[in-house]
Design a protein around this motif. Structure first.
Motif, PDB file in Angstrom:
ATOM      1  N   PRO A  41       7.261 -14.403  21.129  1.00 42.44           N
ATOM      2  CA  PRO A  41       6.335 -14.908  22.155  1.00 42.44           C
ATOM      3  C   PRO A  41       4.936 -15.188  21.593  1.00 42.44           C
ATOM      4  CG  PRO A  41       6.837 -12.578  22.505  1.00 42.44           C
ATOM      5  CD  PRO A  41       7.717 -13.050  21.399  1.00 42.44           C
ATOM      6  N   LEU A 424       2.359 -21.016  17.960  1.00 44.59           N
ATOM      7  CA  LEU A 424       3.579 -21.797  18.091  1.00 44.59           C
ATOM      8  C   LEU A 424       3.627 -22.630  19.357  1.00 44.59           C
ATOM      9  CD1 LEU A 424       5.331 -20.464  20.468  1.00 44.59           C
ATOM     10  CD2 LEU A 424       5.930 -18.808  18.747  1.00 44.59           C
ATOM     11  N   LYS A 425       4.490 -23.619  19.309  1.00 49.35           N
ATOM     12  CA  LYS A 425       4.787 -24.434  20.491  1.00 49.35           C
ATOM     13  C   LYS A 425       6.080 -23.899  21.078  1.00 49.35           C
ATOM     14  CE  LYS A 425       1.816 -27.538  19.014  1.00 49.35           C
ATOM     15  NZ  LYS A 425       0.637 -27.940  19.717  1.00 49.35           N
ATOM     16  N   LEU A 426       5.998 -23.347  22.227  1.00 53.01           N
ATOM     17  CA  LEU A 426       7.212 -22.810  22.851  1.00 53.01           C
ATOM     18  C   LEU A 426       7.913 -23.910  23.629  1.00 53.01           C
ATOM     19  CD1 LEU A 426       6.786 -19.420  24.652  1.00 53.01           C
ATOM     20  CD2 LEU A 426       8.548 -20.070  23.059  1.00 53.01           C
ATOM     21  N   ILE A 428      11.024 -24.797  26.480  1.00 53.12           N
ATOM     22  CA  ILE A 428      11.797 -24.124  27.519  1.00 53.12           C
ATOM     23  C   ILE A 428      13.287 -24.270  27.244  1.00 53.12           C
ATOM     24  CG2 ILE A 428      12.317 -24.068  29.996  1.00 53.12           C
ATOM     25  CD1 ILE A 428       9.444 -25.282  30.331  1.00 53.12           C
TER      26      ILE A 428
END
Lengths: 431, 256
Positions: A41, A424-426, A428
């Motif tokens: 996360p 980071l680029k999370l 979905i």
């Protein structure tokens, strides 16, 4: 999935710092897909630094990583010192190198023997490995402890030490305190050399790639805190130019950005890059030990990064002894910086490779923006390329061995996922 | 038959890995720990996973995503005793600074496409989600305190973790008070003991990494910081670090 397709998955990658996963898909012998996913996360460090004072940055950024807090402290400290025009005393500069020696020792011993070596011998972990190889594991732990003790002496504790600050240290050690360390360093030199010989005898897969190795380079010393950023393919820039030559791209499958060299592509940072680009700056005993085990640079086999880690540990012992012998307590542990508005960049050699920080501050020293590029983010693209190149060979192995070999190839880079993830680029979408 | 070794599991949420690394930093004790316990789930150290239920679950990190908020409930069911280790798991960690400004603003700053990001608005401690048996403080934890807590639970006694302030530890260490003697602002009077009072021994004020102690007078300490020449903004920031969201530190702004 058709009959000819094969998938390899590791949902929770073990023996790495942080949370990552692996996914490889083949059609016949053709690699269709390789994903080194990071799902740790996000903690949003660049955002939470905004509005803080410059002097908070070393303490806050240390919390990006529990394994290499010294590197975070040092990159931030150097960024602000470059901006404020701070000149530190030579003995304080040496102590920073000693601080770094401690971190390299503890981090390299942790990775080489507790996280990576079990792969080469087929053990789930070092505790199981210790049943058959008690001497090696005990020695590695003893050396690791010495690294931690160096960090603790200089910084008060091994994880998130408290003494480093913009301008120097809050407290510097006495010569006598360092002399106690000296004895233990001398006693353990032979142990480290044994460990070096032990890793050199491991069985290495025959695998080489045409890497672009990137590290710092300093005219007088093996790089830790300072130097230009160089590569084996002609890169030679000042730290301030980092963002002109390096960029990040978003890839749809991963949570973290991939770094690349503009106009060229992936690159490797870390101990293998450092030793390939700075072999000439190693001390004599380390060079001699490397000759005895037959280690030659440039080494293009990433599995041999374990040798580079132990070699750098040996170098750190030599360097620590040199620093302790020459040490004279500075008249003052730190200088008060003259705060001014502007932009400061810093880059130091974390155990896993170059770590870049850039800050903009106002006239009172308040942080207006921050950018941090950790080594694992820089290695990510290269890790996937290694997996892709290895796949056709690996898939001939039985499935459980194949999966293990893929994991080992990721661990070659000692990935530090908590580090990579703070920006980071999370996504979905899950597979 | 030999007595069954207790099973230990180690979990990670949003964190730096430092607290679980403390276990691997117990260099002299590590192999004994490996013999005494079954390290049943500890991904940082081993790829082998032994099925639960576990006797003790150690949890590092705070809850920041909907996925993790669900996962911790499953973990709780699987652990007889659940112990949180460190400031993230116990108080929300440094990442809880988003809790004031809201994650939307933070996201916009870090990500070009914030709409793709799945994260909760707040970073919260484990105890906001499930019952916790013991909360071990610190950023990072003190590894010897961790050994004490584990030993205590396994032998069925209460852990001996002193809850006095850092000031007491300075006295024990023989460190002259940095605030009284040198006018250095120090959070020691309001901070829980456990670190061994490292910062004052290194010539700087405590920065509160073990979080608030019980019954603290932060208002009075803030007043003192201002008398020592700190701006109000800086004083509030001093409380807003690794334990910013812990009750006791969380309210500082409202108190003024």
């Amino acid at each position: 999935m058709t009959a000819r397709e094969k998938e390899y998955r590791v949902d929770y990658l073990a023996r790495v710092e942080g949370e990552g996963a692996l996914y490889i898909k083949l059609r016949g012998r053709e690699v269709v897909d390789v994903k080194f996913r990071i799902f740790e996360p996000p903690r949003l460090f660049e955002a939470l630094l905004v509005g803080r004072m410059y002097y908070d940055a070393p303490d806050i950024t240390a919390r990006i990583c529990g394994i290499c807090p010294v590197a975070y402290q040092m990159s931030s400290v150097h960024a602000f010192e470059r901006l404020f025009g701070v000149t530190i005393a030579p003995s304080v500069r040496s102590l920073r190198r000693l601080y770094y020696c401690g971190e390299w020792i503890e981090s390299h011993m942790l990775h080489a023997f507790l996280l990576h070596a079990p792969d080469f011998l087929g053990y789930d972990d070092a505790i199981k490995m210790a049943k058959k190889h008690p001497r090696v594991v005990k020695n590695a732990l003893k050396v690791k402890k010495l690294g931690n003790d160096i960090v603790s002496l200089l910084g008060g504790r091994e994880i998130h030490p408290v003494s480093a600050c913009v301008g120097g240290f809050y407290r510097v050690p006495s010569k006598r305190e360092l002399m106690e360390l000296r004895e233990r360093l001398v006693e353990n030199m032979a142990t480290v050399e044994d460990l070096l010989e032990w890793v050199a005898d491991l069985e290495f897969p025959a695998f080489e790639q045409d890497y672009e190795f990137v590290s710092l380079r300093h005219p007088e010393e093996y790089p830790m805190n300072e130097g230009r950023i160089v590569s084996n393919k002609g890169l030679d820039i000042d730290v301030d130019q980092y963002e002109d030559y390096f960029a990040e791209e978003q890839v749809p499958h991963s949570n973290a950005l991939h770094s690349y060299i503009v106009g060229r592509g992936s690159y490797m940072v870390g101990p293998l890059s450092r030793i390939n680009l700075n072999y000439d700056k190693l001390h004599d005993r380390t060079k001699g030990a490397l000759r005895r085990i037959g280690f030659k640079t440039p080494c293009r086999n990433p599995f041999k990064s374990i040798i580079a880690r132990v070699a750098e540990t040996y170098y750190s012992f030599e360097e620590a002894l040199r620093i302790i012998d020459e040490y004279v307590e500075p008249s003052s542990p730190r200088v008060e910086p003259q705060v001014r508005a502007g932009r400061g960049c810093g880059c130091t050699e974390a155990p896993r490779g170059i770590l870049y920080h850039r800050y903009d501050v106002d006239g009172e020293g308040r942080i207006l923006s921050a950018k941090i590029v950790p080594p694992t983010a820089q290695n990510q693209k290269r890790i996937e390329e290694d997996l892709r190149a290895l796949a056709p060979e690996i898939v001939r192995l039985p499935r459980s061995q194949a999966v293990w070999r893929f994991e080992q190839a990721v661990r070659n880079y000692d990935p530090c996922i908590s580090c990579a993830t703070h920006f980071l680029k999370l996504e979905i979408e899950e597979e | 038959m030999a007595k069954r070794r207790p099973k230990i599991a180690v979990y990670k949420f949003a964190s730096c890995d430092g607290c679980q690394l403390s276990i691997l930093d117990l260099e002299e004790e590590l192999l004994t720990i490996g013999e005494t316990f079954e390290i049943a789930y500890f991904l940082e150290a081993s790829r082998a996973v032994v099925k639960g239920p576990y006797d003790i679950g150690l949890v590092e990190g705070s809850i920041t995503t909907p996925h993790d908020a669900e996962l911790i409930k499953e973990i709780r069911k699987n652990c007889r005793v659940l112990i949180t280790i460190g400031a993230c798991a116990t108080a929300g960690g440094i990442q809880a600074l988003r809790n004031w400004r809201g994650s939307a603003e933070f996201m916009k700053y870090v990500y070009p496409k914030p709409e793709y990001i799945e994260t909760l608005d707040k970073s919260t401690p484990i105890s906001d989600h499930v019952p916790v048996d013991f909360e071990l403080r610190g950023c990072p934890i003190n590894k010897y305190q961790l050994l004490e807590v584990i030993s205590a639970y396994l032998s069925g006694r209460a852990p001996s973790i002193p809850n006095q302030s850092v000031c007491v530890e300075c006295k024990l260490r023989g460190t002259a008070c940095v605030m009284v003697a040198r006018g250095v602002p120090c959070l020691g009077p309001v901070t829980h003991a456990g670190c061994g009072a490292i910062c004052p021994a290194y010539g700087r004020g405590c920065y509160g990494c073990y979080g608030p102690k019980e019954s603290l007078n932060s208002k009075s300490l803030m007043k003192r910081f201002i008398e020592l020449g700190r701006r109000r903004e800086e004083v509030v920031m001093a409380f807003r670090l690794f334990n910013a969201w812990a009750p006791g530190f969380r309210e500082v702004e409202a108190e003024a």
